[in-house]
Scaffold this active site. Structure first.
Site, PDB file in Angstrom:
ATOM      1  N   THR A   1      -2.679  -3.419   6.942  1.00 50.42           N
ATOM      2  CA  THR A   1      -3.416  -3.011   5.750  1.00 50.42           C
ATOM      3  C   THR A   1      -2.498  -3.058   4.533  1.00 50.42           C
ATOM      4  OG1 THR A   1      -4.788  -1.274   4.747  1.00 50.42           O
ATOM      5  CG2 THR A   1      -2.906  -0.531   6.035  1.00 50.42           C
TER       6      THR A   1
ATOM      7  N   ASN B   1      -3.661  -1.159   1.986  1.00 46.66           N
ATOM      8  CA  ASN B   1      -4.194   0.046   1.365  1.00 46.66           C
ATOM      9  C   ASN B   1      -3.309   1.237   1.726  1.00 46.66           C
ATOM     10  OD1 ASN B   1      -5.718   2.489   0.989  1.00 46.66           O
ATOM     11  ND2 ASN B   1      -7.606   1.285   0.921  1.00 46.66           N
ATOM     12  N   ALA B   2      -2.567   1.735   0.749  1.00 46.20           N
ATOM     13  CA  ALA B   2      -1.607   2.820   1.014  1.00 46.20           C
ATOM     14  C   ALA B   2      -2.289   4.081   1.523  1.00 46.20           C
ATOM     15  CB  ALA B   2      -0.816   3.133  -0.258  1.00 46.20           C
TER      16      ALA B   2
ATOM     17  N   LYS C   1      -5.119   4.240   3.283  1.00 50.86           N
ATOM     18  CA  LYS C   1      -5.549   4.011   4.661  1.00 50.86           C
ATOM     19  C   LYS C   1      -4.348   4.052   5.607  1.00 50.86           C
ATOM     20  CE  LYS C   1      -8.914   1.010   5.376  1.00 50.86           C
ATOM     21  NZ  LYS C   1      -9.664  -0.256   5.622  1.00 50.86           N
TER      22      LYS C   1
ATOM     23  N   ASP D   1     -11.244  -1.849   9.997  1.00 48.55           N
ATOM     24  CA  ASP D   1     -12.167  -2.317   8.972  1.00 48.55           C
ATOM     25  C   ASP D   1     -13.269  -1.278   8.898  1.00 48.55           C
ATOM     26  OD1 ASP D   1     -12.618  -4.484   7.032  1.00 48.55           O
ATOM     27  OD2 ASP D   1     -14.559  -4.619   8.029  1.00 48.55           O
TER      28      ASP D   1
ATOM     29  N   ASP E   1     -15.053   8.480  -1.072  1.00 40.68           N
ATOM     30  CA  ASP E   1     -14.972   9.871  -0.594  1.00 40.68           C
ATOM     31  C   ASP E   1     -15.608  10.893  -1.538  1.00 40.68           C
ATOM     32  OD1 ASP E   1     -13.693   8.806   1.579  1.00 40.68           O
ATOM     33  OD2 ASP E   1     -11.801   9.876   1.306  1.00 40.68           O
TER      34      ASP E   1
END
Length: 198
Positions: A7, A9-10, A12, A65, A151
């Site tokens: 990933t 995405n930091a 995630k 995912d 979120d």
């Protein structure tokens, strides 16, 4: 055991590391080529990302995912959750687009769910997969300053994901559920590996 997490995405990555740590897994990241997410399901895209990272690093690779499926939007944004408002859009842009599309939808029809597909690909070609879902609904306005992505507008019970502590979110979230199922499958795989060596 060290796994590479596929990933960029930091947020995630931090969530995956937090949930995998108690399983004895050291989750690391690497400068990876961005895998093309050409799948039509979360499971297909998770596999594509994990397979690409495994080939590139020679290490077991875990990919997630995940995305938001909204009933009133016929399951959208779905696998396009990250690209819902365009390639370079921010979380705020995506939330704004979602809320604008939901502005005339009454409370009883705002059902939604988050879905997470986890896939681990080993260098020998073995794969382990797991999936988790969290039902909820779309709030009328963002609330909370935790989490990431959608979120702040995803209500699970009385709170949005963004209003929950990390522990509260991990206990109910789609990714938390998927990773707990993944851990069961991973333990079974490790047990089988040990039995084969005897």
């Amino acid at each position: 055991m060290t796994f590479v997490i596929a990933t960029h995405n930091a947020h995630k990555l931090a969530e995956l590391q937090r949930i995998l740590r108690p399983l004895g897994i050291d989750a690391v990241t690497a400068e990876l080529t961005e895998a093309e997410e050409t799948g039509t399901t979360f499971a297909e895209n998770a596999f594509l990302k994990a397979q690409s990272a495994c080939r590139e690093t020679g290490m077991p690779a875990v990919a997630d995912d995940s995305g938001l499926m909204v009933d009133a939007l016929n399951g959208a944004p779905g696998v396009y959750s990250a690209r819902y408002a365009g390639e370079n859009a921010t979380d705020a842009d995506r939330i704004q687009k979602l809320l604008s599309q939901m502005q005339d939808v009454p409370e009883h029809a705002r059902g939604a769910k988050f879905v997470s597909s986890i896939c681990c690909v080993f260098p020998d070609g073995t794969t382990i997969t797991a999936e988790g879902e969290c039902p909820g609904k779309i709030a009328f306005a963002p609330a909370g300053d935790g989490g990431f992505g959608y979120d702040p507008v995803f209500l699970c019970g009385e709170k949005t994901y963004a209003e929950m502590t990390d522990a509260e979110k991990d206990a109910v979230s789609h990714r938390g559920k998927a990773l707990r199922r993944f851990s069961v499958a991973l333990r079974a795989w490790k047990s089988a590996q040990e039995n084969n060596k005897q």
